[in-house]
Write an enzyme that holds these catalytic residues in place. Structure first.
Site, PDB file in Angstrom:
ATOM      1  N   PHE A  11       0.747  -1.673   0.082  1.00  0.00           N
ATOM      2  CA  PHE A  11       0.309   0.012  -0.573  1.00  0.00           C
ATOM      3  C   PHE A  11       0.709   1.123  -0.142  1.00  0.00           C
ATOM      4  CE2 PHE A  11      -2.097   2.725   3.737  1.00  0.00           C
ATOM      5  CZ  PHE A  11      -2.513   3.906   2.253  1.00  0.00           C
ATOM      6  N   THR A  35       2.390  -9.664   1.469  1.00  0.00           N
ATOM      7  CA  THR A  35       1.440  -8.356   1.643  1.00  0.00           C
ATOM      8  C   THR A  35       1.309  -7.846  -0.266  1.00  0.00           C
ATOM      9  OG1 THR A  35       2.871  -7.122   3.275  1.00  0.00           O
ATOM     10  CG2 THR A  35       1.599  -8.794   4.189  1.00  0.00           C
ATOM     11  N   TYR A 144       4.495  -7.222  17.453  1.00  0.00           N
ATOM     12  CA  TYR A 144       4.663  -6.136  16.579  1.00  0.00           C
ATOM     13  C   TYR A 144       5.093  -5.449  17.769  1.00  0.00           C
ATOM     14  CZ  TYR A 144       3.662  -3.136  13.054  1.00  0.00           C
ATOM     15  OH  TYR A 144       4.033  -1.474  12.124  1.00  0.00           O
ATOM     16  N   VAL A 188      -8.912  -1.435   8.824  1.00  0.00           N
ATOM     17  CA  VAL A 188     -10.052  -1.059   8.927  1.00  0.00           C
ATOM     18  C   VAL A 188     -11.060  -0.124   8.245  1.00  0.00           C
ATOM     19  CG1 VAL A 188      -9.270   1.395  11.048  1.00  0.00           C
ATOM     20  CG2 VAL A 188     -11.551   0.050  11.137  1.00  0.00           C
ATOM     21  N   ASN A 205     -14.650  -2.841  16.821  1.00  0.00           N
ATOM     22  CA  ASN A 205     -14.008  -3.504  18.219  1.00  0.00           C
ATOM     23  C   ASN A 205     -14.066  -2.711  19.577  1.00  0.00           C
ATOM     24  OD1 ASN A 205     -12.928  -5.824  16.888  1.00  0.00           O
ATOM     25  ND2 ASN A 205     -11.913  -4.253  16.035  1.00  0.00           N
TER      26      ASN A 205
END
Length: 321
Positions: A11, A35, A144, A188, A205
């Site tokens: 991205f 990814t 992470y 998200v 969430n």
């Protein structure tokens, strides 16, 4: 000038590739497509200044091959996502720590002018102070976050020990065109956009009052360019928050998304939102101070969250409907 962009099919990486190719730079993209996506960089294949090296930063030989002749490195390659690192900490560590170290060694040996790398706001960990200031961090809350903090430590050591110029950019919830809406670890904003477009109810969430400093991709590109080209020697060998400097709750984010998407499809305004449990490892609130970047790099972000969100929604509607 030649730039190596690791993770260049991802991205952020593919947006950086596009930007610097448009400015006339030679760009090498190193990616293993774990990814990243080939379709993100296919438009560049016909550009004589673009080179793709399919390889893995966990392989030092791939790193050395990709960095050959590079003046600068923009290191974006990583396994993102807090949940992914909780589910598989070993692979996250191999890519984000061992791979990062490989790239530092390759950059040192190749004599590059500067190594700019993607750091993370997750480094602030359990620190509750707002806004987040670069020299005050807490304890990490996920594997992470540990890997991204270790990156900063390694970069500092390479600066002091080998004289390699490094700058870390602590990204805060970056969003925008080309961000992948699919997969278990989708961010998200693109995930919610795709769900709304299908008239599906997104799941927030928690109660939706957690807040984030959502940062549009063009602000991130601006920071990478400033970090790469600054001639202020006092501005190197450190880290900077890369953000807009404002925070938005998840509830407000969803409300804005519905408003902007409803301009294309009025039925989206009626799609209900579902609330689920909080995610393990999530921090409640995130807000960056960007004073250091403004002072040292003359950073002036052009896109607020709302302005960026309108652009992102329009891109998704045109490209993914």
């Amino acid at each position: 000038m030649k730039i190596l962009i690791t993770g260049g099919a991802g991205f952020i990486g593919s947006n950086l590739c596009e930007y610097f190719l448009n400015k006339g730079y030679k760009v090498t993209c190193l990616d293993n497509f774990a990814t990243g996506h080939r379709h993100n960089i296919e438009p560049f294949f016909s550009n004589k200044n673009f080179e793709l090296i399919e390889g893995d930063i966990r392989n030092i030989e791939d790193c050395n091959k990709a960095i050959l002749g590079a003046d600068y490195v923009l290191h974006q390659a990583a396994l993102g996502s807090v949940p992914r690192s909780i589910n598989d900490p070993i692979t996250s560590n191999e890519v984000n720590v061992s791979g990062f170290l490989n790239m530092l060694v390759a950059a040192r040996d190749a004599g590059v002018k500067r190594f700019v790398y993607a750091a993370s706001s997750s480094t602030y960990g359990d620190s509750e102070s707002l806004p987040k200031v670069e020299d005050r961090i807490g304890k990490p809350l996920s594997p992470y976050a540990i890997t991204k903090y270790v990156n900063e430590l390694y970069a500092e050591i390479f600066s002091k020990t080998y004289g390699l110029e490094t700058i870390g950019l602590r990204y805060f919830n970056v969003f925008g065109r080309k961000q992948d809406p699919n997969g278990a670890y989708a961010a998200v904003i693109p995930k919610f956009v795709m769900q709304f477009m299908k008239h599906e109810s997104p799941v927030i969430n928690g109660d939706g009052n957690y807040s984030r400093d959502f940062t549009y991709i063009d602000n991130v590109i601006q920071m990478n360019e400033l970090a790469m080209l600054t001639e202020n020697k006092e501005a190197v060998n450190t880290v900077y928050n890369t953000a807009f400097g404002d925070r938005t709750t998840l509830n407000d984010l969803v409300a804005n998304l519905k408003t902007y998407l409803a301009e294309f499809d009025s039925k989206i305004a009626d799609v209900k939102v579902v609330h689920g449990p909080n995610r393990v490892g999530d921090i409640p609130h995130s807000l960056a101070s960007i004073d250091k970047a403004k002072t040292m790099l003359n950073y002036n972000p052009k896109y607020s969250m709302k302005a960026g969100l309108k652009e992102a929604v329009e891109w998704y509607w045109k490209n993914l409907k």
